[in-house]
Design a protein around this motif. Sequence first.
Motif, PDB file in Angstrom:
ATOM      1  N   LEU A 135       0.858  -1.188   0.000  1.00  0.00           N
ATOM      2  CA  LEU A 135       0.000   0.000   0.000  1.00  0.00           C
ATOM      3  C   LEU A 135       0.887   1.229   0.000  1.00  0.00           C
ATOM      4  O   LEU A 135       1.716   1.406   0.891  1.00  0.00           O
ATOM      5  CB  LEU A 135      -0.864   0.042   1.268  1.00  0.00           C
ATOM      6  CG  LEU A 135      -2.180  -0.747   1.301  1.00  0.00           C
ATOM      7  CD1 LEU A 135      -1.955  -2.216   1.083  1.00  0.00           C
ATOM      8  CD2 LEU A 135      -2.882  -0.503   2.619  1.00  0.00           C
ATOM      9  N   SER A 136       0.704   2.078  -0.997  1.00  0.00           N
ATOM     10  CA  SER A 136       1.478   3.315  -1.058  1.00  0.00           C
ATOM     11  C   SER A 136       0.752   4.427  -0.295  1.00  0.00           C
ATOM     12  O   SER A 136      -0.330   4.203   0.249  1.00  0.00           O
ATOM     13  CB  SER A 136       1.715   3.711  -2.507  1.00  0.00           C
ATOM     14  OG  SER A 136       2.371   2.652  -3.183  1.00  0.00           O
ATOM     15  N   HIS A 137       1.354   5.613  -0.321  1.00  0.00           N
ATOM     16  CA  HIS A 137       0.889   6.714   0.523  1.00  0.00           C
ATOM     17  C   HIS A 137      -0.596   7.049   0.372  1.00  0.00           C
ATOM     18  O   HIS A 137      -1.175   6.951  -0.707  1.00  0.00           O
ATOM     19  CB  HIS A 137       1.708   7.969   0.191  1.00  0.00           C
ATOM     20  CG  HIS A 137       1.489   8.446  -1.220  1.00  0.00           C
ATOM     21  ND1 HIS A 137       0.520   9.367  -1.537  1.00  0.00           N
ATOM     22  CD2 HIS A 137       2.080   8.098  -2.387  1.00  0.00           C
ATOM     23  CE1 HIS A 137       0.541   9.580  -2.845  1.00  0.00           C
ATOM     24  NE2 HIS A 137       1.480   8.813  -3.382  1.00  0.00           N
ATOM     25  N   ASP A 138      -1.197   7.440   1.488  1.00  0.00           N
ATOM     26  CA  ASP A 138      -2.550   8.017   1.528  1.00  0.00           C
ATOM     27  C   ASP A 138      -3.664   7.067   1.087  1.00  0.00           C
ATOM     28  O   ASP A 138      -4.722   7.530   0.641  1.00  0.00           O
ATOM     29  CB  ASP A 138      -2.611   9.311   0.692  1.00  0.00           C
ATOM     30  CG  ASP A 138      -1.634  10.354   1.188  1.00  0.00           C
ATOM     31  OD1 ASP A 138      -1.758  10.774   2.346  1.00  0.00           O
ATOM     32  OD2 ASP A 138      -0.702  10.722   0.413  1.00  0.00           O
ATOM     33  N   CYS A 139      -3.433   5.769   1.202  1.00  0.00           N
ATOM     34  CA  CYS A 139      -4.530   4.837   0.893  1.00  0.00           C
ATOM     35  C   CYS A 139      -5.425   4.665   2.119  1.00  0.00           C
ATOM     36  O   CYS A 139      -4.986   4.826   3.254  1.00  0.00           O
ATOM     37  CB  CYS A 139      -3.974   3.461   0.498  1.00  0.00           C
ATOM     38  SG  CYS A 139      -3.227   3.429  -1.128  1.00  0.00           S
TER      39      CYS A 139
END
Length: 212
Positions: A135-139
């Motif tokens: 999971l990358s940023h801001d999910c």
Amino acid sequence: MTPYGKLAIFGAGGHAREVAFIAERCGVPPEAMAFVVEASYLRETELNGIEVHAIESGHCDGWPFVAAVGDPILKERAARLCMSHGMLAATLCDPSVELHRTVALSEGCILFPGAILTVNLILGAHVHLNVASSLSHDCRIGDYSILSPGTRLAGRVHVGSHVFIGIGASVVNGNADEPMTIGDNAFVAAGACVTGPVADGARVMGVPARAR
Ligand SMILES: CC(C)(COP(=O)(O)OP(=O)(O)OC[C@H]1O[C@@H](n2cnc3c(N)ncnc32)[C@H](O)[C@@H]1OP(=O)(O)O)[C@@H](O)C(=O)NCCC(=O)NCCS
């Protein structure tokens, strides 16, 4: 998140046995665990050296629990059943998981080996991240959603509740004005590449993913 004195794992299938493996890696010995199932599903009294009990027996009442079933709707049903027996949702995070301090995990989350969670993420209750999902940023991930092995979410993807994302699926990024959204109760098939918003309840598959 750990250690627990005891841990009840709701389920007795392949997924539940895997969750027991993660619990062992988190320091819970097999003798401190039990699988619990509804009485009508009770088939054996022991699995991989761990006792299996009918939830109706009351053996695990009051224990911490995780809901280890692979379907989001059944997962919620399992969690509610456990809570009706005075059980409290626990969180399991494999020691190999990479996770920044800005990640917010809710109760009942299960994070499998090799999952990577970068920054500013919010996971709802009983979210399951399977092996090597990233999971990358801001999910954001809604309650009871399940990400299968190798799922990749780029930045600013908002996944609703009760979503199932199949093995090896990818979701491209959203942006600050418009996150990439996957609606509640959606199903993303194995290997799909999601390049646009997915409606509530939609089933999408393929590259690029289309509703089918
Ligand atoms: C989508 C899925 C549920 C299959 O659905 P289904 O309706 O039973 O699929 P069928 O096998 O009947 O195939 C129906 C059509 O969809 C296609 N299809 C099936 N799965 C597909 C997939 N993952 N991606 C693209 N197309 C797919 C088939 O090729 C077939 O196409 P056709 O009608 O042109 O011949 C399954 O492929 C899937 O993704 N399951 C998720 C499994 C998973 O990730 N498990 C993780 C456990 S940890």
